[in-house]
Write a protein that holds these residues in place. Structure first.
Motif, short mmCIF file in Angstrom:
data_model
loop_
_atom_site.label_atom_id
_atom_site.label_comp_id
_atom_site.label_asym_id
_atom_site.label_seq_id
_atom_site.Cartn_x
_atom_site.Cartn_y
_atom_site.Cartn_z
N MET A 114 0.80 -1.21 0.00
CA MET A 114 0.00 0.00 0.00
C MET A 114 0.84 1.27 0.00
N LEU A 115 0.20 2.34 -0.43
CA LEU A 115 0.72 3.69 -0.29
C LEU A 115 -0.28 4.44 0.58
N ALA A 116 0.21 5.34 1.41
CA ALA A 116 -0.68 6.16 2.23
C ALA A 116 -0.08 7.55 2.38
N SER A 117 -0.93 8.55 2.31
CA SER A 117 -0.51 9.93 2.53
C SER A 117 -1.32 10.50 3.69
N PHE A 153 -6.07 6.63 -4.92
CA PHE A 153 -6.20 6.93 -3.49
C PHE A 153 -7.66 7.16 -3.10
N SER A 154 -7.97 6.79 -1.87
CA SER A 154 -9.30 7.07 -1.31
C SER A 154 -9.14 7.37 0.18
N PRO A 155 -10.07 8.13 0.76
CA PRO A 155 -9.99 8.44 2.19
C PRO A 155 -10.06 7.17 3.04
N ASP A 156 -9.21 7.07 4.03
CA ASP A 156 -9.20 5.93 4.93
C ASP A 156 -10.09 6.25 6.13
N MET A 157 -11.19 5.52 6.27
CA MET A 157 -12.14 5.78 7.35
C MET A 157 -11.90 4.90 8.57
N GLU A 158 -10.76 4.18 8.58
CA GLU A 158 -10.44 3.34 9.73
C GLU A 158 -10.36 4.19 11.00
N ARG A 179 -16.02 13.06 10.63
CA ARG A 179 -15.93 11.87 11.49
C ARG A 179 -14.49 11.41 11.67
N MET A 180 -13.59 11.93 10.86
CA MET A 180 -12.21 11.47 10.88
C MET A 180 -11.43 11.99 12.07
N LYS A 181 -10.57 11.13 12.59
CA LYS A 181 -9.58 11.52 13.59
C LYS A 181 -8.17 11.35 13.03
N SER A 182 -8.05 10.47 12.06
CA SER A 182 -6.79 10.30 11.34
C SER A 182 -7.06 10.66 9.88
N PHE A 183 -6.36 11.66 9.40
CA PHE A 183 -6.59 12.15 8.05
C PHE A 183 -5.57 11.50 7.13
N CYS A 184 -6.05 10.52 6.35
CA CYS A 184 -5.13 9.73 5.56
C CYS A 184 -5.81 9.28 4.26
#
Length: 230
Positions: A114-117, A153-158, A179-184
């Motif tokens: 994976m890639l994550a920003s 890429f898509s927003p990670d809602m984990e 709702r996000m606490k981690s913006f990724c």
């Protein structure tokens, strides 16, 4: 990359100290290959993000040894390699670029490639600022920031909140971001991607599309850091 993948998959099947000790030289060889790729990523990403250029391998890579003290899983070794290139290094709390090669036996982290920003851990004050900024500037954020991001890429809602905080409209187009606490932003890849020529350049090209997003997030992080230091 094939040597790295083969090693990780063999390690997953033999995740014990005896096997690892027997294969220590093999590990050192694949680690050299991984570190060489990471060095290339620092160079390539540093071309368009000056905050990344000064980083060293130690600033952005991780040990293969797992901390099992508080985990039910007592396997001693990670079955993935990851590199996180962020302003000030991996512990700086800034958003950055994460590239991850897993054993690849499922689509779930940490097995997936994976890639994550972004980042998964921010000060609560930074989260509050980001919620306010994104809701107030949604048109700009959605077009000038998200609109430039590669479609992989898509927003990670984990880990996101189950409900939109009451101060925001749950029907607004930006509701999920509240709702996000981690913006990724995340993108999964496959073995074929990893085996491409000039992998570091290809990864950097994808990350380049997320730089406006990284800059937007780090604007809030830097503001909070400066406030705390002042």
């Amino acid at each position: 990359m094939k040597e790295i993948l083969d090693f990780l998959r063999d390690l997953e099947k033999n995740n014990n100290r005896k096997w690892f000790s027997t294969n220590k030289e093999r590990y050192q060889e694949v680690l050299k290959k991984w570190n060489a790729l990471c060095e290339s990523l620092i160079t390539e990403i540093g071309r368009f993000d000056k905050d990344i250029a000064p980083l060293t391998i130690k600033d952005c890579t991780y040990r293969i040894y797992r901390d099992t003290r508080f985990s039910k899983d007592k396997s001693p070794y990670k079955t993935h390699f990851g590199v996180f290139l962020a302003k000030g290094g991996k512990k700086s709390m800034h958003a950055g670029y994460y590239f991850h090669i897993g054993a690849g036996n499922s689509s779930e982290y940490p097995h997936a490639h994976m890639l994550a920003s972004g980042n998964y851990c921010y000060d609560n004050k930074a989260i509050k600022i980001l919620h306010e900024d994104i809701s107030d500037e949604w048109e700009t954020f959605s077009t000038s920031i998200l609109g430039k991001v590669n479609s992989l890429f898509s927003p990670d809602m984990e880990g996101a909140l189950k409900r939109v905080p009451r101060e925001y409209d749950p029907n607004a187009p930006y509701a999920d971001w509240m709702r996000m606490k981690s913006f990724c932003l995340t993108a999964e890849t496959d073995d074929n991607f990893l085996l491409e020529e000039n992998l570091a350049q290809r990864v950097a090209e994808l990350f380049k599309t997320t730089k406006p997003f990284i800059d937007y997030i780090n604007r809030a992080v830097d503001y909070v850091k400066k406030e705390m230091e002042g």
